[in-house]
Design a protein around this motif. Structure first.
Motif, PDB file in Angstrom:
ATOM      1  N   VAL A  96      33.950  41.340  51.396  1.00  0.00           N
ATOM      2  CA  VAL A  96      32.768  41.696  50.612  1.00  0.00           C
ATOM      3  C   VAL A  96      33.117  41.396  49.160  1.00  0.00           C
ATOM      4  CG1 VAL A  96      31.164  43.524  49.974  1.00  0.00           C
ATOM      5  CG2 VAL A  96      32.195  43.537  52.235  1.00  0.00           C
ATOM      6  N   ILE A  97      32.218  40.667  48.477  1.00  0.00           N
ATOM      7  CA  ILE A  97      32.459  40.270  47.092  1.00  0.00           C
ATOM      8  C   ILE A  97      31.457  40.978  46.192  1.00  0.00           C
ATOM      9  CG2 ILE A  97      32.552  38.339  45.481  1.00  0.00           C
ATOM     10  CD1 ILE A  97      33.125  36.525  47.885  1.00  0.00           C
ATOM     11  N   TYR A  98      31.957  41.742  45.227  1.00  0.00           N
ATOM     12  CA  TYR A  98      31.130  42.413  44.225  1.00  0.00           C
ATOM     13  C   TYR A  98      31.275  41.666  42.907  1.00  0.00           C
ATOM     14  CZ  TYR A  98      30.908  46.428  47.376  1.00  0.00           C
ATOM     15  OH  TYR A  98      30.693  47.233  48.459  1.00  0.00           O
ATOM     16  N   VAL A  99      30.139  41.446  42.216  1.00  0.00           N
ATOM     17  CA  VAL A  99      30.150  40.708  40.953  1.00  0.00           C
ATOM     18  C   VAL A  99      29.368  41.496  39.914  1.00  0.00           C
ATOM     19  CG1 VAL A  99      29.388  38.599  39.810  1.00  0.00           C
ATOM     20  CG2 VAL A  99      30.337  38.481  42.097  1.00  0.00           C
ATOM     21  N   ARG A 100      29.915  41.537  38.707  1.00  0.00           N
ATOM     22  CA  ARG A 100      29.254  42.222  37.589  1.00  0.00           C
ATOM     23  C   ARG A 100      29.696  41.547  36.291  1.00  0.00           C
ATOM     24  NH1 ARG A 100      30.480  46.569  34.131  1.00  0.00           N
ATOM     25  NH2 ARG A 100      28.624  47.712  33.560  1.00  0.00           N
ATOM     26  N   PRO A 101      28.764  41.222  35.373  1.00  0.00           N
ATOM     27  CA  PRO A 101      29.181  40.633  34.092  1.00  0.00           C
ATOM     28  C   PRO A 101      29.979  41.637  33.266  1.00  0.00           C
ATOM     29  CG  PRO A 101      26.782  40.796  34.224  1.00  0.00           C
ATOM     30  CD  PRO A 101      27.324  41.320  35.499  1.00  0.00           C
ATOM     31  N   ASN A 102      30.994  41.150  32.533  1.00  0.00           N
ATOM     32  CA  ASN A 102      31.809  42.069  31.743  1.00  0.00           C
ATOM     33  C   ASN A 102      31.739  41.804  30.241  1.00  0.00           C
ATOM     34  OD1 ASN A 102      33.433  39.813  31.353  1.00  0.00           O
ATOM     35  ND2 ASN A 102      35.092  40.538  32.643  1.00  0.00           N
ATOM     36  N   GLY A 103      31.105  40.721  29.806  1.00  0.00           N
ATOM     37  CA  GLY A 103      30.952  40.450  28.383  1.00  0.00           C
ATOM     38  C   GLY A 103      32.240  40.078  27.676  1.00  0.00           C
ATOM     39  N   ARG A 104      33.223  39.609  28.384  1.00  0.00           N
ATOM     40  CA  ARG A 104      34.501  39.233  27.799  1.00  0.00           C
ATOM     41  C   ARG A 104      34.728  37.741  27.998  1.00  0.00           C
ATOM     42  NH1 ARG A 104      37.511  44.458  30.323  1.00  0.00           N
ATOM     43  NH2 ARG A 104      36.695  45.909  28.798  1.00  0.00           N
ATOM     44  N   PRO A 105      35.638  37.148  27.258  1.00  0.00           N
ATOM     45  CA  PRO A 105      35.877  35.700  27.406  1.00  0.00           C
ATOM     46  C   PRO A 105      36.806  35.353  28.573  1.00  0.00           C
ATOM     47  CG  PRO A 105      37.195  36.553  25.634  1.00  0.00           C
ATOM     48  CD  PRO A 105      36.321  37.696  26.098  1.00  0.00           C
ATOM     49  N   PHE A 106      36.948  36.253  29.527  1.00  0.00           N
ATOM     50  CA  PHE A 106      37.779  36.004  30.704  1.00  0.00           C
ATOM     51  C   PHE A 106      37.215  36.791  31.879  1.00  0.00           C
ATOM     52  CE2 PHE A 106      39.603  39.401  28.150  1.00  0.00           C
ATOM     53  CZ  PHE A 106      39.725  40.435  29.065  1.00  0.00           C
ATOM     54  N   ASN A 107      37.645  36.451  33.069  1.00  0.00           N
ATOM     55  CA  ASN A 107      37.257  37.172  34.278  1.00  0.00           C
ATOM     56  C   ASN A 107      38.275  38.258  34.569  1.00  0.00           C
ATOM     57  OD1 ASN A 107      35.118  35.439  34.643  1.00  0.00           O
ATOM     58  ND2 ASN A 107      36.171  34.168  36.123  1.00  0.00           N
ATOM     59  N   ARG A 108      37.832  39.251  35.337  1.00  0.00           N
ATOM     60  CA  ARG A 108      38.753  40.257  35.844  1.00  0.00           C
ATOM     61  C   ARG A 108      38.589  40.293  37.351  1.00  0.00           C
ATOM     62  NH1 ARG A 108      38.224  45.736  32.666  1.00  0.00           N
ATOM     63  NH2 ARG A 108      36.113  45.564  33.442  1.00  0.00           N
ATOM     64  N   LEU A 109      39.696  40.279  38.069  1.00  0.00           N
ATOM     65  CA  LEU A 109      39.681  40.263  39.522  1.00  0.00           C
ATOM     66  C   LEU A 109      40.330  41.524  40.053  1.00  0.00           C
ATOM     67  CD1 LEU A 109      39.267  38.723  42.238  1.00  0.00           C
ATOM     68  CD2 LEU A 109      41.571  37.808  41.896  1.00  0.00           C
TER      69      LEU A 109
END
Length: 122
Positions: A29-42
């Protein structure tokens, strides 16, 4: 990983579960939410239903490998939480990499676009 940091705080996981969008398959199951940062968090989780410690660690290792292979095609600035399901520890690594490349990335992009096209929350 190039554009990614690992998510460690429980509050970040809970925020992705509650306020994010999700897509489920037989492997994860993949959850996605924008974080407003210049990188992704996993963030990666594997519960006790996945199996014993060896199976859970293998499932997390498969997820990290598949994410690393397809990281370039994922938009920057989102939180991604991937929850392993029990079938994940029983398949070959190449099978999950193909799933992430074909379906997982398109689902992540679709969910991310739905956030950016929607109205701003107050």
């Amino acid at each position: 990983m190039l554009y990614t940091e690992m998510m460690k705080d429980n509050k970040d996981f809970l925020c992705a579960y509650k306020k994010g969008k999700y897509s489920s398959s037989k492997y994860s199951v993949i959850y996605v939410r924008p974080n407003g940062r210049p990188f992704n968090r996993l963030g990666i989780t594997a519960g006790k239903k996945v199996g014993n410690a060896v199976c859970r660690n293998r499932a997390k290792r498969l997820i990290r490998f598949a994410y690393r292979e397809s990281e370039i095609n994922i938009p920057v600035g989102i939180d991604i939480v991937i929850v392993a399901r029990s079938l994940l520890s029983e398949i070959r690594s190449q099978e999950y990499c193909e799933y992430m490349y074909r379906k997982g990335i398109s689902e992540i992009n679709r969910m991310y676009k739905s956030f950016s096209s929607g109205k701003k929350r107050v």
